[in-house]
Design an enzyme around this catalytic site. Structure first.
Site, short mmCIF file in Angstrom:
data_model
loop_
_atom_site.label_atom_id
_atom_site.label_comp_id
_atom_site.label_asym_id
_atom_site.label_seq_id
_atom_site.Cartn_x
_atom_site.Cartn_y
_atom_site.Cartn_z
N CYS A 91 0.82 -1.21 0.00
CA CYS A 91 0.00 0.00 0.00
C CYS A 91 0.86 1.26 0.00
O CYS A 91 0.57 2.21 -0.74
CB CYS A 91 -0.94 0.00 1.21
SG CYS A 91 -1.94 1.50 1.34
N CYS A 188 -5.85 -2.55 7.88
CA CYS A 188 -6.90 -1.53 7.92
C CYS A 188 -8.20 -1.99 7.27
O CYS A 188 -9.28 -1.55 7.67
CB CYS A 188 -6.41 -0.25 7.25
SG CYS A 188 -6.11 -0.38 5.45
#
Length: 342
Positions: A91, A188
């Site tokens: 990410c 997340c």
């Protein structure tokens, strides 16, 4: 004219304090929240609140499609291959910091910033940027930034490089409601941190790996597993088998659909390989240190480059070297390069 910086606001205290520190230094700050998955409503509200409390501009950008394609699909596919991924590493280089850099270019901003605990610096002798460990060793996140390219590093500011989290959080309480919130979860897009249930719900039953055999180091069948995506190297809980002593997963064979289980000592190795290398410096010494997991210590190793991978040898046996995890190599506190364990 004051320099302008786009700060990635996540809704947490670290990114909020980064934005405030940069504002107080005289920079023009834009707080940018990146929507990356469907569980964003609460963190978006917290990020907007932090921007209001810091009295900085705020905006959002939607990267949910890209995040699903690049991060979530890769995360799931790695487990289907018997590997254990680092979604935050993927990410950072492909979504979070890449998006901040793109938005900064579009909007005419000079720099980008995040709440990472790490230091970015340029070596004037070789003209290249690299990542250094943070002052707060317990919070150091240099391991998570090894995939960043030179353009990203040249624009990235990390205001928390010399901060200690316990002191920072106390300072934040004077300004931000975020200082009272719990730390963000490790993955997340999986609020429960139950990655197995996430994969089971993400894929159809036909796409999931079938059950198979647990075998011992001699190849003898000792039980049945529920599908290779349920397991990772070094795991010892939830196996459902009894060997008379502590048992660990030491190998996952996707071709045979077998999972090898060993006893204490079998989970250690003194050599491994890593590929998909990214270099921050060009001249790599033969002897360096390595971290093979985010929370692991650095261990002294010898590195030998062979074609497109590095062979790593350690005098100290290393525990649970796991395919798919990042291996990040250091000289003192400086990141030299990184790769994915094969």
């Amino acid at each position: 004219m004051n320099k302008k910086v786009v700060v990635g606001l996540s809704g947490g205290v670290d990114s909020a304090m980064s934005a405030l520190k940069l504002k107080n230094s005289g920079m023009q700050v834009l707080g940018l929240y990146i929507m990356m998955h469907e569980n964003y409503t609460d963190s978006l509200q917290k990020a907007k609140q932090a921007a209001d409390q810091a009295e900085i501009d705020f905006d959002t950008v939607d990267k949910r499609d890209e995040f699903k394609e690049i991060v979530i699909n890769q995360f799931v596919n790695e487990y289907l291959k018997g590997r254990t991924p680092n979604p935050c590493v993927i990410c950072n280089s492909n979504i979070k910091i890449a998006t901040l850099c793109d938005e900064a270019d579009k909007r005419g901003y000079d720099f980008v910033a995040t709440g990472h605990y790490a230091r970015i610096d340029k070596d004037p002798k070789i003209g290249r940027y690299t990542v250094f460990c943070a002052e707060d060793g317990k919070k150091d996140q240099s391991y998570m930034l090894w995939q960043l390219n030179q353009k990203q590093l040249s624009k990235l500011i990390t205001p928390l490089s010399n901060e200690y989290k316990n002191i920072l959080k106390n300072d934040a309480k004077k300004v931000f409601s975020a200082a009272e919130y719990d730390e963000s979860q490790e993955i997340c897009f999986i609020p429960s941190n139950d990655y197995v249930s996430f994969i089971n719900n993400y894929l159809s039953a036909e796409q999931l790996p079938p059950p198979g055999n647990f075998i011992d180091s001699d190849g003898k069948i000792i039980g049945r597993h529920k599908g290779i995506h349920n397991y990772t190297i070094g795991q010892r809980h939830g196996l459902g088998i009894v060997l008379g002593e502590r048992a660990f997963i030491t190998k996952i064979d996707t071709k045979m659909n077998d999972i090898t289980v060993g006893v204490t000592g079998d989970e250690f190795t003194d050599t491994f390989k890593a590929d998909n290398l990214n270099f921050m410096v060009e001249d790599i010494p033969e002897y360096v240190t390595v971290k093979t997991r985010y929370h692991s210590k650095k261990y002294p190793v010898k590195v030998e480059f062979i074609e497109n991978y590095v062979k790593v040898t350690s005098e100290i046996p290393l525990r649970a070297i796991t395919p798919g995890q990042s291996a990040v190599f250091y000289k003192d506190n400086m990141v030299l390069f990184g790769g994915l364990i094969g």
